[in-house]
Design a protein around this motif. Structure first.
Motif, PDB file in Angstrom:
ATOM      1  N   SER A 178       0.825  -1.215   0.000  1.00 20.77           N
ATOM      2  CA  SER A 178       0.000   0.000   0.000  1.00 20.77           C
ATOM      3  C   SER A 178       0.858   1.262   0.000  1.00 20.77           C
ATOM      4  O   SER A 178       0.563   2.226   0.710  1.00 20.77           O
ATOM      5  N   GLY A 179       1.933   1.244  -0.759  1.00 22.56           N
ATOM      6  CA  GLY A 179       2.778   2.415  -0.915  1.00 22.56           C
ATOM      7  C   GLY A 179       3.733   2.710   0.223  1.00 22.56           C
ATOM      8  O   GLY A 179       4.401   3.736   0.216  1.00 22.56           O
ATOM      9  N   ARG A 180       3.811   1.832   1.216  1.00 20.30           N
ATOM     10  CA  ARG A 180       4.701   2.049   2.360  1.00 20.30           C
ATOM     11  C   ARG A 180       5.595   0.832   2.559  1.00 20.30           C
ATOM     12  O   ARG A 180       5.197  -0.292   2.278  1.00 20.30           O
ATOM     13  N   VAL A 181       6.796   1.081   3.074  1.00 18.20           N
ATOM     14  CA  VAL A 181       7.692  -0.029   3.419  1.00 18.20           C
ATOM     15  C   VAL A 181       6.996  -0.865   4.483  1.00 18.20           C
ATOM     16  O   VAL A 181       6.478  -0.327   5.467  1.00 18.20           O
ATOM     17  N   THR A 182       6.940  -2.157   4.256  1.00 16.30           N
ATOM     18  CA  THR A 182       6.208  -3.030   5.168  1.00 16.30           C
ATOM     19  C   THR A 182       7.133  -3.608   6.229  1.00 16.30           C
ATOM     20  O   THR A 182       8.272  -3.962   5.948  1.00 16.30           O
ATOM     21  N   ALA A 183       6.639  -3.657   7.440  1.00 15.99           N
ATOM     22  CA  ALA A 183       7.347  -4.311   8.548  1.00 15.99           C
ATOM     23  C   ALA A 183       6.616  -5.613   8.847  1.00 15.99           C
ATOM     24  O   ALA A 183       5.427  -5.742   8.571  1.00 15.99           O
ATOM     25  N   MET A 184       7.340  -6.564   9.377  1.00 15.43           N
ATOM     26  CA  MET A 184       6.734  -7.846   9.735  1.00 15.43           C
ATOM     27  C   MET A 184       6.610  -7.932  11.248  1.00 15.43           C
ATOM     28  O   MET A 184       7.522  -7.502  11.967  1.00 15.43           O
ATOM     29  N   PRO A 185       5.533  -8.519  11.729  1.00 23.10           N
ATOM     30  CA  PRO A 185       5.409  -8.723  13.177  1.00 23.10           C
ATOM     31  C   PRO A 185       6.531  -9.635  13.675  1.00 23.10           C
ATOM     32  O   PRO A 185       6.891 -10.614  13.010  1.00 23.10           O
ATOM     33  N   SER A 186       7.094  -9.332  14.832  1.00 20.97           N
ATOM     34  CA  SER A 186       8.150 -10.163  15.416  1.00 20.97           C
ATOM     35  C   SER A 186       7.697 -11.604  15.579  1.00 20.97           C
ATOM     36  O   SER A 186       8.490 -12.530  15.445  1.00 20.97           O
ATOM     37  N   LYS A 187       6.407 -11.801  15.850  1.00 20.92           N
ATOM     38  CA  LYS A 187       5.858 -13.162  16.020  1.00 20.92           C
ATOM     39  C   LYS A 187       6.066 -13.987  14.754  1.00 20.92           C
ATOM     40  O   LYS A 187       6.391 -15.179  14.829  1.00 20.92           O
ATOM     41  N   GLN A 188       5.901 -13.385  13.564  1.00 19.03           N
ATOM     42  CA  GLN A 188       6.096 -14.139  12.327  1.00 19.03           C
ATOM     43  C   GLN A 188       7.555 -14.553  12.159  1.00 19.03           C
ATOM     44  O   GLN A 188       7.837 -15.659  11.720  1.00 19.03           O
ATOM     45  N   ILE A 189       8.481 -13.692  12.529  1.00 19.03           N
ATOM     46  CA  ILE A 189       9.904 -14.038  12.444  1.00 19.03           C
ATOM     47  C   ILE A 189      10.225 -15.144  13.443  1.00 19.03           C
ATOM     48  O   ILE A 189      10.942 -16.100  13.115  1.00 19.03           O
ATOM     49  N   GLU A 190       9.689 -15.041  14.664  1.00 18.66           N
ATOM     50  CA  GLU A 190       9.928 -16.084  15.668  1.00 18.66           C
ATOM     51  C   GLU A 190       9.336 -17.417  15.213  1.00 18.66           C
ATOM     52  O   GLU A 190       9.941 -18.473  15.405  1.00 18.66           O
ATOM     53  N   ASP A 191       8.134 -17.378  14.607  1.00 17.32           N
ATOM     54  CA  ASP A 191       7.525 -18.604  14.083  1.00 17.32           C
ATOM     55  C   ASP A 191       8.381 -19.204  12.970  1.00 17.32           C
ATOM     56  O   ASP A 191       8.565 -20.418  12.898  1.00 17.32           O
ATOM     57  N   LEU A 192       8.906 -18.358  12.116  1.00 22.19           N
ATOM     58  CA  LEU A 192       9.765 -18.818  11.025  1.00 22.19           C
ATOM     59  C   LEU A 192      11.034 -19.467  11.582  1.00 22.19           C
ATOM     60  O   LEU A 192      11.460 -20.525  11.118  1.00 22.19           O
ATOM     61  N   LYS A 193      11.619 -18.859  12.603  1.00 24.83           N
ATOM     62  CA  LYS A 193      12.810 -19.429  13.242  1.00 24.83           C
ATOM     63  C   LYS A 193      12.488 -20.779  13.874  1.00 24.83           C
ATOM     64  O   LYS A 193      13.281 -21.721  13.792  1.00 24.83           O
ATOM     65  N   LEU A 194      11.313 -20.876  14.487  1.00 21.15           N
ATOM     66  CA  LEU A 194      10.882 -22.130  15.096  1.00 21.15           C
ATOM     67  C   LEU A 194      10.714 -23.215  14.038  1.00 21.15           C
ATOM     68  O   LEU A 194      11.148 -24.348  14.219  1.00 21.15           O
ATOM     69  N   LEU A 195      10.106 -22.868  12.919  1.00 20.61           N
ATOM     70  CA  LEU A 195       9.947 -23.820  11.815  1.00 20.61           C
ATOM     71  C   LEU A 195      11.303 -24.290  11.299  1.00 20.61           C
ATOM     72  O   LEU A 195      11.513 -25.475  11.043  1.00 20.61           O
ATOM     73  N   MET A 196      12.229 -23.370  11.149  1.00 21.56           N
ATOM     74  CA  MET A 196      13.547 -23.712  10.613  1.00 21.56           C
ATOM     75  C   MET A 196      14.336 -24.583  11.586  1.00 21.56           C
ATOM     76  O   MET A 196      15.150 -25.397  11.175  1.00 21.56           O
ATOM     77  N   ALA A 197      14.099 -24.417  12.888  1.00 27.25           N
ATOM     78  CA  ALA A 197      14.807 -25.208  13.888  1.00 27.25           C
ATOM     79  C   ALA A 197      14.268 -26.633  13.974  1.00 27.25           C
ATOM     80  O   ALA A 197      14.946 -27.521  14.470  1.00 27.25           O
ATOM     81  N   SER A 198      13.072 -26.858  13.467  1.00 27.49           N
ATOM     82  CA  SER A 198      12.491 -28.201  13.499  1.00 27.49           C
ATOM     83  C   SER A 198      13.112 -29.039  12.386  1.00 27.49           C
ATOM     84  O   SER A 198      13.725 -28.522  11.460  1.00 27.49           O
ATOM     85  N   SER A 199      12.938 -30.326  12.484  1.00 25.64           N
ATOM     86  CA  SER A 199      13.480 -31.218  11.451  1.00 25.64           C
ATOM     87  C   SER A 199      12.410 -31.591  10.432  1.00 25.64           C
ATOM     88  O   SER A 199      12.580 -32.530   9.665  1.00 25.64           O
TER      89      SER A 199
END
Length: 171
Positions: free
Chosen positions: A88-109
């Protein structure tokens, strides 16, 4: 001055890199003292004469930086960085929760699959045990399997994880 301090002023931003430049951009940002996350997935590659395990970005051409808003220019002036992601015409930020969830997914096998298919929202669930405990997402049926969909709305993609029904809490 370190840019990777955990203050209320820092936010996670997805950054688009030049093609196949994710790892070099990651290293350059680390050298600048910027907190950066590059989710890598181990994949078996086949060449004509051999097979080799390599680490590839889970989401092609994307890395994530945690910076204050005034550090955007420093990120853009890094070799390998193409641009910030706009919504929507603005630089987008991501919620910290999504980054933490992504890290959790990557740490799983677990085997992960990134898709840009437009999947319909489903029943909201939370994983109650195992390596992905407390991860929230949507329950979907995809390719005849019960799976968890973690939607990264700001990137227009989702991550699909196979999950046992006994590990799921519905709400």
């Amino acid at each position: 001055m370190a840019l990777n301090t955990d203050t209320d002023k820092t936010k996670w931003y997805p950054v688009y890199t030049h093609s196949r430049a994710e790892k070099k951009a990651y290293e350059a940002l680390i050298d600048k003292g910027i907190e950066v996350y590059l989710p890598l997935q181990r994949t078996l590659k086949q060449w004509s004469d051999r097979k080799k395990w390599v680490e590839e970005p889970l989401i092609k051409s994307y890395i994530f930086v945690k910076i204050e808003e005034n550090a955007k220019t420093q990120v853009l002036m890094t070799k390998g960085i193409a641009r910030f992601i706009y919504f929507s015409g603005r630089v987008t930020a991501m919620p910290s929760k999504q980054i933490e969830d992504l890290k959790l997914l990557m740490a799983s096998s677990l085997e992960l699959e990134v898709t840009e298919e437009n999947m319909q929202p489903g029943e909201k669930i939370e994983i109650k045990a195992g390596p992905l405990k407390s991860l929230t997402g949507e329950l979907i049926t995809y390719k005849s399997k019960t799976q968890l969909l973690v939607r990264l709305d700001n990137l227009g993609c989702s991550i699909i994880v196979s999950i046992a029904a006994s590990l799921i809490n519905r709400f």
